[in-house]
Design a protein around this motif. Structure first.
Motif, PDB file in Angstrom:
ATOM      1  N   ASP A  34      -3.203  -1.703  -3.727  1.00  0.00           N
ATOM      2  CA  ASP A  34      -2.475  -1.410  -2.498  1.00  0.00           C
ATOM      3  C   ASP A  34      -2.646  -2.521  -1.459  1.00  0.00           C
ATOM      4  OD1 ASP A  34      -1.241   0.972  -3.159  1.00  0.00           O
ATOM      5  OD2 ASP A  34      -2.944   2.199  -2.563  1.00  0.00           O
ATOM      6  N   VAL A  46       3.311   4.780   0.083  1.00  0.00           N
ATOM      7  CA  VAL A  46       2.439   3.672   0.491  1.00  0.00           C
ATOM      8  C   VAL A  46       1.075   3.751  -0.176  1.00  0.00           C
ATOM      9  CG1 VAL A  46       1.268   2.615   2.470  1.00  0.00           C
ATOM     10  CG2 VAL A  46       3.631   3.401   2.694  1.00  0.00           C
ATOM     11  N   ASP A  54       1.411  -3.174   0.148  1.00  0.00           N
ATOM     12  CA  ASP A  54       1.896  -2.472   1.339  1.00  0.00           C
ATOM     13  C   ASP A  54       0.796  -2.258   2.372  1.00  0.00           C
ATOM     14  OD1 ASP A  54       4.576  -2.031   0.432  1.00  0.00           O
ATOM     15  OD2 ASP A  54       3.807  -0.501  -0.920  1.00  0.00           O
ATOM     16  N   TYR A  55      -0.448  -2.216   1.907  1.00  0.00           N
ATOM     17  CA  TYR A  55      -1.558  -1.863   2.786  1.00  0.00           C
ATOM     18  C   TYR A  55      -2.129  -3.110   3.459  1.00  0.00           C
ATOM     19  CZ  TYR A  55      -6.060   0.094   4.279  1.00  0.00           C
ATOM     20  OH  TYR A  55      -7.152   0.496   5.005  1.00  0.00           O
ATOM     21  N   THR A  58       7.462  -4.038   5.383  1.00  0.00           N
ATOM     22  CA  THR A  58       8.580  -3.826   4.479  1.00  0.00           C
ATOM     23  C   THR A  58       8.838  -5.108   3.707  1.00  0.00           C
ATOM     24  OG1 THR A  58       9.559  -2.247   6.002  1.00  0.00           O
ATOM     25  CG2 THR A  58      10.994  -3.184   4.318  1.00  0.00           C
ATOM     26  N   THR A  59       8.861  -5.035   2.405  1.00  0.00           N
ATOM     27  CA  THR A  59       9.077  -6.209   1.560  1.00  0.00           C
ATOM     28  C   THR A  59      10.201  -5.917   0.580  1.00  0.00           C
ATOM     29  OG1 THR A  59       7.398  -5.439   0.008  1.00  0.00           O
ATOM     30  CG2 THR A  59       6.679  -6.945   1.732  1.00  0.00           C
ATOM     31  N   THR A  85       1.811  -0.944   7.787  1.00  0.00           N
ATOM     32  CA  THR A  85       2.548  -1.305   6.591  1.00  0.00           C
ATOM     33  C   THR A  85       3.618  -2.320   6.925  1.00  0.00           C
ATOM     34  OG1 THR A  85       4.119   0.486   6.889  1.00  0.00           O
ATOM     35  CG2 THR A  85       2.174   0.970   5.569  1.00  0.00           C
ATOM     36  N   HIS A 105       6.899   2.920  -8.032  1.00  0.00           N
ATOM     37  CA  HIS A 105       7.322   2.176  -6.851  1.00  0.00           C
ATOM     38  C   HIS A 105       8.682   1.524  -7.071  1.00  0.00           C
ATOM     39  CE1 HIS A 105       7.026  -0.465  -3.343  1.00  0.00           C
ATOM     40  NE2 HIS A 105       7.314  -1.490  -4.139  1.00  0.00           N
ATOM     41  N   LYS A 131      11.890  -5.269  -2.802  1.00  0.00           N
ATOM     42  CA  LYS A 131      11.369  -4.603  -3.984  1.00  0.00           C
ATOM     43  C   LYS A 131      12.153  -5.040  -5.211  1.00  0.00           C
ATOM     44  CE  LYS A 131      12.116  -0.154  -4.693  1.00  0.00           C
ATOM     45  NZ  LYS A 131      12.006   1.325  -4.560  1.00  0.00           N
TER      46      LYS A 131
END
Length: 398
Positions: free
Chosen positions: A73, A333, A193-194, A4-5, A2, A127, A7
């Protein structure tokens, strides 16, 4: 693996766009239900045959959720929605132009398979929402979804009675074009995320289902509740024609009555943030059973049907929200995949309810439909009670 972005925030504008889109897109799945008798007359087929249009729409929705929704995802969600809208519009136009019942059944399947955008928006809201507000935000969007489900019948019943059933699907295509523009201009993009292959993604569905007892229970009781819900709404138009000589407009008007149940969705969303989810579901499942007992004695009573609709919709929709509050807290996730498993089960249940009800109607009419609803709701309650210890040990959604 995964990543991290950043949000985006779930602003009021974003929430309203999600809610409006969810309600109007999900309506595509239910326009046909008050129109089944008209469709049967157009193509000179039995009510049971026309009922296959509704059944295949629900099966199509399950198929779309299984193979399309998990993509959210691993690809950009807004982009996926915009592409999907083009296929929704095409399916609506094919429905409106269907030259025979076989094409109509096929178009129903395609319409169901493409109208999965609400199941991209609900996990997206989960999310973006703050953890302590997740139930409330999901409940707000679910209120829009449930109102869309119920008022879709009112709209299509009215349009069908005055303009013909085909007109409803032309109108729906125009509505979808407007919603495409709203999503394009007002919805933020959410990065996936995937990081993996589609094949691995699909395999993970099996692992998620096996490893999450809460997801298993929510999927099963959701499927049983929606089977009851679909059994009622699919055959209501047949009952109104048989007992009261009323058409699609009156059948659709019951959607206005059912909207009272949708009002409870926001309240249940708030309760799910504060109340034990197992206890809440016990109450809501009991409401479904009570409603079908009322229906059993209301074949000749509009007032009884109205009371039953309000109670049934409160029970089914509140159970649904309680289920989603539980499952969408399990694995951030994998929210789209978890929601996929739940909603595929949900609409397989709906298709089963429609199938059983339309088959039973041919021989046992309304009494047979009510027995189906009573039997399925009792099974749901038994399963719920037998899993009490597991759920009370593992439920912790706050």
């Amino acid at each position: 693996m995964t990543v991290t972005t950043h949000k985006p925030e779930l602003t009021n504008i974003t929430l309203w766009v999600m809610t409006l889109t969810t309600g109007l897109v999900v309506a595509n799945l239910y326009y046909n239900q008050p129109l089944l008798n008209d469709m049967a007359n157009t193509y000179h087929v039995s009510n049971g045959k026309a009922g296959q249009v509704s059944m295949l729409t629900q099966i199509g929705y399950a198929v779309g959720m299984l193979f399309i929704v998990p993509l959210a995802d691993m690809v950009k969600r807004k982009r996926l929605m915009l592409i999907n809208f083009a296929f929704v519009i095409a399916a609506l136009l094919l429905t409106a132009l269907a030259p025979n019942i076989h094409v109509l059944i096929l178009s129903g399947f395609l319409l169901g398979a493409t109208s999965i955008i609400p199941q991209l928006l609900i996990p997206m809201a989960a999310h973006l929402a703050k953890p302590h507000e997740r139930g409330k935000k999901i409940g707000f969007i679910m209120s829009g979804l449930l109102i869309g489900i119920l008022l879709s019948r009112t709209l299509s019943g009215f349009v069908g009675a005055h303009l013909g059933w085909r007109a409803m699907f032309y109108i729906a295509a125009v509505i979808m074009l407007v919603m495409w523009a709203l999503i394009y201009f007002l919805l933020p993009e959410v990065e996936p995320d995937y990081k993996g292959t589609y094949k691995t993604l699909m395999r993970s569905l099996v692992h998620l289902f096996k490893s999450e007892p809460k997801l298993q229970l929510a999927s099963l009781r959701g499927a049983l509740c929606f089977a009851c819900f679909s059994a009622f709404w699919t055959t209501l138009v047949f009952l109104l024609k048989q007992q009261f000589n009323q058409g699609s407009d009156v059948a659709g008007a019951f959607g206005l009555v059912g909207a009272f149940g949708a009002i409870a969705a926001g309240l249940m969303g708030r309760l799910s943030d504060k109340m034990d989810a197992y206890k809440l579901s016990t109450i809501t499942l009991a409401l479904v059973l009570v409603s079908f007992i009322i229906f059993l004695f209301s074949a000749n009573s509009i007032a009884g049907l109205i009371l039953g609709v309000i109670i049934m919709d409160m029970g089914v929709q509140a159970t649904h929200i309680s289920n989603q509050a539980i499952i969408l807290s399990l694995n951030p996730v994998a929210r789209n995949r978890i929601n996929t498993i739940y909603m595929v089960s949900y609409f397989i249940g709906g298709a089963l309810g429609t199938f059983l009800a339309t088959r039973v109607w041919e021989t046992y009419n309304w009494s047979g439909v009510c027995v189906i609803g009573i039997t399925l709701s009792i099974i749901a309650i038994i399963i719920h009670v037998l899993t009490r210890k597991i759920m009370q040990r593992t439920v912790n959604i706050n």
